[in-house]
Motif scaffolding. Structure first.
Motif, mmCIF file in Angstrom:
data_model
loop_
_atom_site.group_PDB
_atom_site.id
_atom_site.type_symbol
_atom_site.label_atom_id
_atom_site.label_comp_id
_atom_site.label_asym_id
_atom_site.label_seq_id
_atom_site.Cartn_x
_atom_site.Cartn_y
_atom_site.Cartn_z
ATOM 1 N N ALA A 68 34.908 40.232 24.193
ATOM 2 C CA ALA A 68 35.875 39.537 25.063
ATOM 3 C C ALA A 68 37.272 39.720 24.506
ATOM 4 O O ALA A 68 37.475 39.853 23.291
ATOM 5 N N PHE A 69 38.272 39.740 25.399
ATOM 6 C CA PHE A 69 39.664 39.790 24.973
ATOM 7 C C PHE A 69 40.025 38.475 24.282
ATOM 8 O O PHE A 69 39.754 37.387 24.805
ATOM 9 N N ARG A 70 40.654 38.581 23.117
ATOM 10 C CA ARG A 70 41.125 37.382 22.423
ATOM 11 C C ARG A 70 42.635 37.280 22.585
ATOM 12 O O ARG A 70 43.355 38.269 22.429
ATOM 13 N N GLU A 100 35.565 30.003 22.021
ATOM 14 C CA GLU A 100 34.548 30.919 21.491
ATOM 15 C C GLU A 100 33.150 30.308 21.585
ATOM 16 O O GLU A 100 32.162 31.005 21.841
ATOM 17 N N PRO A 121 31.363 37.287 21.447
ATOM 18 C CA PRO A 121 32.826 37.125 21.565
ATOM 19 C C PRO A 121 33.616 38.387 21.245
ATOM 20 O O PRO A 121 34.736 38.547 21.724
ATOM 21 N N THR A 122 33.037 39.300 20.459
ATOM 22 C CA THR A 122 33.779 40.524 20.122
ATOM 23 C C THR A 122 33.963 41.428 21.332
ATOM 24 O O THR A 122 34.774 42.352 21.303
ATOM 25 N N VAL A 139 36.303 43.687 27.098
ATOM 26 C CA VAL A 139 37.289 44.349 26.252
ATOM 27 C C VAL A 139 37.245 45.875 26.364
ATOM 28 O O VAL A 139 38.246 46.555 26.118
ATOM 29 N N PHE A 189 40.235 31.300 30.602
ATOM 30 C CA PHE A 189 40.180 31.334 29.140
ATOM 31 C C PHE A 189 39.147 30.300 28.678
ATOM 32 O O PHE A 189 39.088 29.192 29.215
ATOM 33 N N GLN A 208 40.851 30.436 23.794
ATOM 34 C CA GLN A 208 41.193 31.596 22.967
ATOM 35 C C GLN A 208 40.734 32.923 23.555
ATOM 36 O O GLN A 208 41.257 33.968 23.186
ATOM 37 N N TYR A 209 39.728 32.918 24.432
ATOM 38 C CA TYR A 209 39.116 34.161 24.899
ATOM 39 C C TYR A 209 39.099 34.224 26.425
ATOM 40 O O TYR A 209 38.915 33.219 27.111
ATOM 41 N N TYR A 210 39.268 35.455 26.955
ATOM 42 C CA TYR A 210 38.937 35.695 28.351
ATOM 43 C C TYR A 210 37.415 35.622 28.491
ATOM 44 O O TYR A 210 36.693 36.150 27.650
ATOM 45 N N ARG A 211 36.933 35.012 29.543
ATOM 46 C CA ARG A 211 35.486 34.885 29.668
ATOM 47 C C ARG A 211 34.864 36.210 30.117
ATOM 48 O O ARG A 211 35.471 37.002 30.823
#
Length: 833
Positions: A564-566, A551, A561-562, A612, A548, A576-579
């Motif tokens: 990536a899974f949040r 952002e 970032p959109t 994602v 994780f 906050q995000y999966y890389r």
């Protein structure tokens, strides 16, 4: 989970052992005890008294001078300021030198004394409900009704112990909630009582109101329309209207029972809903019928942006993933968590609606995390309550409300559920309790015991897991799981139950005998180990970072970032995000190492990345195994950093793939359809000073220098380069696929084949091995029999079928076995016996 020993005694038919022994048993066979509270000590001095005389205080308008009969042979004078005190009433007296129960747990408890009040001596005090810590009322002293039902056999007479009369001579055992995460039934006193009976070897029988299916009468008087528009999240939604109830303080026994179980009395209607929940583990709720607009009650999903004003006085903005209870105009509660303030039962309430529902455990858990809402009801719902108990609980709730608040049923009982009856396929697959067949050897072999079939059945039957031997099947057990045991799904669960009820401390301290064979190597682990060793030999230093990221790590690397899974419930704001790739995590560590004084170094990491838009067949995020490295130096001399990173890739390929061809193609000229899904991977790299890496003609990663913007964002030194490769080229063989344990009932069938003596056993097995998209099928030999002088032999095989999607019907099982047998017959000329 607070367990009241007095409540347990109502359900078991044997005398409980001393508390110390009971706690030891709990720790060994039920759950870890966090605290033992001696409630009796808190109320040891409280006495029930009769007010014999009551006169106005000569020097104070708001005080009265009373004479009370405390059973001592003479009247005792107490000054009281309560407006409801009067002669001939029964009250609770706290004598001088006693501690006020409401302050018992304070750092400095309030101890009463004998003292003058405006010139008149007062001995102790007559207590209000809040001073006794059994309610919130401070308007007057607690008035005892001698004709009211009491849980104990102690008569109400002057000087009687308040604790003994009303069950506060109790011990509370507080068990760590996490011990019961998989056991929703143990969040109620009834469930704990059943387990206590079982671990002490006594047979438990549920009370009739819980074990017997209720029959509801038809009624009319109040129009109530109940609908369920969210059947996939609310598998059962029951409600009924009652009219002409009287909302008032609960009877003293009910207030005391709630206090013992850790709840706070409010009024008789709310108290009954809480009492039933604490007793059975099933949350319930009451609405003011006259506040339900349109006479409607509906379970549905919220609309995005819809508002809910709840009982805690706060207003929440909901999302389409929240379950709500609504009337004709809007939300009146968040399903499974908290009711609405606009439908609250109050002292003016005359008509009510009682609701008993089941909510999806995952949905309510996410709602609670999203909005920061945590309640006792949520604690129970997010453990997975069974919808099969709802009608039992509603019947008990209706009877209990009538007992303490009067009223009568004023509508039919509505029962909106996802299943029609016990023969419904959906019902059987998801909610019908498991039926398991297993033999005593299966259990004994795993526990190291030698229990007989009868002993195992007795242990299980004691806690109402109905079991018996299977006629004509030797040592086989047939186990029928009760509806409240939602945690039992497979034979291993029965092994755990037998071991726990027998006592894990009694198991032999020796390993069970097993035929062992070498465990096959995990090729993925082997490949990663070789990568680590090779990169270490190349001068790399391994780091481990979170999968994780913040952002900012993505945006600094030029990634979107959109894509990536949040995480909706991130461990911290920095995670906050999966890389999308592994390299940015390494770049984030370069500056701190340079500041620490390291002039030249290489970092590497073997990790995972996600995207994602890329999901596996199971609709879960697909994991991309990657190995990334970054070379950094503060020196301005030497080769371009690209060549340093390329040398590392060359060395990996030479050591691990010596017979493979490695090709480098400049990134800005590389054109391959394989490259498109990995667009985010190359974002940090300078396309002119980087190259795509191909191994045996297939894309395997990227190596090169970084964009100036990326170097600036991460505060990198002048000479930095990196690489990120796919792990898959280094694995060499197909990774084994994960096969989940069967969720549905396993079926076994024995089939006997008569074959010629010349047919080898392995020929028969090869023909019988079957594959199915709907089930996992395995086989084992049972017997091989050849009569003396016969040219034929009979081979019996046992097929074990573990379905993936649904419980198999008898016809479906027969069809699978017939298909297998047809292949065996075709291959070996066998006859099915």
């Amino acid at each position: 989970m607070k367990v009241s020993l007095n409540q347990l005694k109502q359900f078991v038919d044997f005398e409980l052992p001393p508390v110390d022994e009971l706690v030891q048993k709990f720790n060994a066979q039920l759950g870890v005890v966090e605290e033992v509270v001696d409630l009796a000590d808190k109320y040891k001095d409280a006495r029930i008294v009769k007010v014999v005389e009551c006169e106005k205080h000569p020097n104070a308008d708001r005080l009265n001078v009373t004479k009370i009969d405390a059973g001592t042979g003479e009247l005792i004078q107490v000054v009281c300021g309560a407006p409801n005190v009067h002669a001939d009433m029964w009250a609770v007296w706290l004598p001088a030198e006693s501690t006020v129960p409401a302050t018992y747990d304070d750092a400095e408890p309030f101890v009463l004394g004998a003292r003058e009040l405006r010139g008149v001596m007062s001995h102790g005090m007559l207590a209000a409900a809040d001073e006794l810590a059994i309610g919130i009322d401070h308007e007057g002293i607690l008035e005892i009704n001698p004709d009211e039902w009491k849980p104990g056999d102690v008569a109400i007479e002057p000087g009687a112990s308040f604790a003994e009369v009303y069950g506060l001579n109790d011990t509370i055992i507080d068990i760590e909630n996490k011990m019961f995460t998989h056991r929703p039934d143990l969040f109620g006193q009834l469930g704990v009582a059943r387990e206590v009976a079982g671990i002490y070897g006594h047979k438990f029988t549920s009370p009739s109101w819980y074990g017997d299916a209720p029959e509801f009468a038809s009624a009319e008087g109040l129009e109530l329309e109940v609908t369920n528009e969210a059947l996939d999240k609310v598998p059962r939604f029951m409600a009924v209207a009652l009219r002409d109830v009287e909302v008032k303080p609960s009877p003293v026994w009910l207030q005391c029972a709630l206090v013992a179980m850790g709840a706070k009395p409010i009024n008789n209607i709310v108290d009954v809903t809480n009492y039933v929940m604490l007793l059975t583990a099933q949350p319930t709720h009451a609405y003011d019928y006259d506040k339900l607009r349109g006479g409607k009650l509906v379970a549905r999903m919220a609309q995005d942006g819809e508002k809910a004003e709840l009982l805690n006085g706060k207003t929440y903005e909901l999302t389409g993933n929240d379950i709500v209870i609504a009337d004709d105009e809007g939300v009146v509660g968040v399903g499974g968590i908290m009711g609405g303030g606009n439908s609250e039962v109050s002292s003016e309430t005359k008509n009510i609606v009682l609701e008993v529902a089941t909510f999806d455990m995952y949905a309510v858990r996410k709602t609670s995390m999203r909005h920061g809402l945590f309640t006792d009801a949520l604690t129970r719902f997010n453990k997975g309550q069974s919808p099969l108990q709802n009608d039992h609980i509603l019947n008990l709730l209706m009877m209990s409300v009538k007992d303490v608040a009067g009223g009568e049923q004023a509508s039919d009982v509505s029962d909106e559920k996802v299943f029609e009856d016990e023969n419904d396929d959906y019902f059987n697959d998801k909610y019908f309790p498991a039926s398991l067949n297993l033999d005593d050897h299966f259990i004994n072999a795993r526990l190291g015991l030698k229990l007989s079939e009868a002993e195992m059945c007795q242990l299980l039957n004691n806690v109402e897991i109905h079991s018996h031997s299977m006629d004509g099947h030797g040592d086989y057990l047939c186990v029928k799981v009760p509806f409240w045991r939602t945690d039992i799904e497979q034979p291993e669960d029965i092994v755990e139950e037998v071991g726990r009820l027998y006592g894990f401390d009694k198991l032999p301290r020796e390993l069970p005998l097993r035929r062992t064979s070498p465990t096959p190597q995990n090729i993925d682990i082997v490949a990663k180990s070789r990568l680590r060793s090779t990169l270490a030999q190349a001068g790399g230093n391994e780091v481990l970072t979170y999968s994780f990221v913040h952002e900012q790590v993505l945006t600094k690397a030029g990634q979107n970032p959109t894509e990536a899974f949040r995480l909706s419930n991130a461990l911290s704001p920095d995670l906050q995000y999966y890389r999308l790739s592994v390299l940015p995590s390494l770049l984030d560590k370069v500056h701190m190492n340079v500041k620490a004084g390291h002039d030249e170094f290489m970092l590497y990491e073997i990790g995972k990345a996600h995207h994602v838009d890329v999901l596996g067949e199971d609709k879960l995020p697909k994991e991309f195994a990657r190995v990334a490295g970054v070379y950094a130096t503060k020196s301005a001399d030497g080769d371009a950093p690209y060549y340093q990173a390329k040398r590392s890739v060359d060395y990996i390929a030479e050591m691990l793939l010596p017979r493979s061809g490695v090709r480098y193609v400049r990134l800005d000229t590389y054109d391959s359809p394989d490259f498109a899904p990995f667009a985010q991977l190359v974002k940090p790299f300078d396309p002119v000073r980087s190259a795509a890496v191909e191994i045996d003609g297939k894309l395997a990663g990227v190596v090169g220098e970084l964009r100036q913007s990326v170097a600036k964002n991460f505060k990198l030194p002048a000479r930095v380069a990196g690489f990120e490769l796919f792990v898959s080229p280094f694995v060499g063989e197909q990774m084994p696929e994960y096969l989940p344990l069967a969720k549905y009932q396993t079926v076994q069938r024995d089939v006997s084949y008569r074959v010629a003596e010349s047919v080898q056993y392995d020929e028969l097995v090869r023909a019988a091995v079957a594959e199915s998209v709907d089930a996992r099928i395995s086989l084992e030999p049972v017997a091989i029999y050849q009569p003396e002088g016969s040219d034929d032999k009979t081979v019996t095989l046992r097929f074990t079928i573990e379905p993936y999607a649904a419980t198999l019907t008898n016809d479906a099982t027969t069809a699978l076995i017939d298909d297998i047998s047809s292949r065996v017959v075709a291959a070996t000329a066998a006859q099915v016996v």
